[in-house]
Design a protein around this motif. Structure first.
Motif, PDB file in Angstrom:
ATOM      1  N   MET A  24     -37.996  37.046 -18.559  1.00 47.35           N
ATOM      2  CA  MET A  24     -38.206  35.896 -17.685  1.00 47.35           C
ATOM      3  C   MET A  24     -38.278  34.632 -18.530  1.00 47.35           C
ATOM      4  O   MET A  24     -38.595  34.686 -19.721  1.00 47.35           O
ATOM      5  N   LYS A  27     -41.542  28.270 -17.463  1.00 42.33           N
ATOM      6  CA  LYS A  27     -41.522  26.813 -17.622  1.00 42.33           C
ATOM      7  C   LYS A  27     -42.725  26.249 -16.880  1.00 42.33           C
ATOM      8  O   LYS A  27     -43.288  26.929 -16.023  1.00 42.33           O
ATOM      9  N   GLY A  30     -42.375  26.772 -13.186  1.00 41.28           N
ATOM     10  CA  GLY A  30     -42.310  28.099 -12.600  1.00 41.28           C
ATOM     11  C   GLY A  30     -41.650  29.110 -13.521  1.00 41.28           C
ATOM     12  O   GLY A  30     -41.239  28.798 -14.636  1.00 41.28           O
ATOM     13  N   THR A  31     -41.553  30.328 -13.015  1.00 36.04           N
ATOM     14  CA  THR A  31     -40.993  31.445 -13.768  1.00 36.04           C
ATOM     15  C   THR A  31     -39.780  31.990 -13.025  1.00 36.04           C
ATOM     16  O   THR A  31     -39.837  32.190 -11.810  1.00 36.04           O
ATOM     17  N   THR A  32     -38.686  32.216 -13.775  1.00 37.00           N
ATOM     18  CA  THR A  32     -37.474  32.799 -13.187  1.00 37.00           C
ATOM     19  C   THR A  32     -36.977  33.934 -14.076  1.00 37.00           C
ATOM     20  O   THR A  32     -37.242  33.963 -15.282  1.00 37.00           O
ATOM     21  N   ALA A  33     -36.256  34.856 -13.466  1.00 36.29           N
ATOM     22  CA  ALA A  33     -35.762  36.034 -14.184  1.00 36.29           C
ATOM     23  C   ALA A  33     -34.715  35.648 -15.221  1.00 36.29           C
ATOM     24  O   ALA A  33     -33.902  34.754 -15.004  1.00 36.29           O
ATOM     25  N   HIS A  58     -30.084  33.184 -19.729  1.00 38.44           N
ATOM     26  CA  HIS A  58     -30.648  32.514 -18.560  1.00 38.44           C
ATOM     27  C   HIS A  58     -29.807  31.265 -18.337  1.00 38.44           C
ATOM     28  O   HIS A  58     -29.291  30.682 -19.294  1.00 38.44           O
ATOM     29  N   GLN A  59     -29.676  30.854 -17.109  1.00 37.63           N
ATOM     30  CA  GLN A  59     -28.891  29.666 -16.786  1.00 37.63           C
ATOM     31  C   GLN A  59     -29.357  28.446 -17.574  1.00 37.63           C
ATOM     32  O   GLN A  59     -28.557  27.633 -18.030  1.00 37.63           O
TER      33      GLN A  59
END
Length: 120
Positions: A24, A27, A30-33, A58-59
Motif C-alpha cells: 500500500m 499518504k 489516505g492509503t491506497t493499494a 503504484h500510479q
C-alpha cells in the motif's frame, strides 16, 4: 523448541518462495493499494544474515524496488534498514516459514506491506 531458538540443524543458505504479499501507499490524504510484482528472501544460517527485496508499483510512484540486508538473531527475528527502507520479520523455529513487513519512503509517501514465505 522451548528455548525459543532456531533449530541448531539449520545450516547454509536457504531461499524462500513467496506465498502472499500485500502493499500500500500511505499518504497524509489516505492509503491506497500498491501492486507487488515480485519479492525475494534468502537467509544464510551460518552467517546469521538475510537479504530481502520487493518490487512494487503504484500510479503515484511508478515502479519502485526495495532491497535490504541485515542480521538474523538466534530466535529467527530479522531486521534491516538503510536510509529510506526498512524490513522486519521472523522465521519459524524450524526455518521453513517466514514473514516480513517492509516500508520504503518515496516522494509520494511511504510504501508499506507484508509478505509470507515458504522455504524452497
Amino acid at each position: 523448541n522451548p528455548a525459543g531458538r532456531l533449530a541448531p540443524s539449520l545450516k547454509g543458505e536457504a531461499s524462500f518462495t513467496l506465498n502472499n504479499a500485500e502493499g500500500m501507499l500511505v499518504k497524509p490524504t489516505g492509503t491506497t493499494a500498491a501492486q507487488v510484482s515480485g519479492a525475494s528472501l534468502s537467509v544464510n544460517f551460518d552467517r546469521s544474515t538475510f537479504a530481502a527485496g520487493v518490487n512494487l508499483s503504484h500510479q503515484a510512484t511508478g515502479a519502485v524496488s526495495l532491497n535490504v540486508t541485515g542480521k538474523v538473531n538466534e530466535e529467527g527475528v530479522f531486521v534491516g534498514t538503510n536510509a529510506t527502507e526498512r524490513v522486519a520479520g521472523a522465521l519459524s523455529l524450524d526455518g521453513n516459514k517466514a514473514g516480513y513487513l517492509f516500508s520504503k519512503d518515496v516522494s509520494a509517501g511511504t510504501l508499506k506491506g507484508v509478505t509470507l514465505w515458504t522455504r524452497k
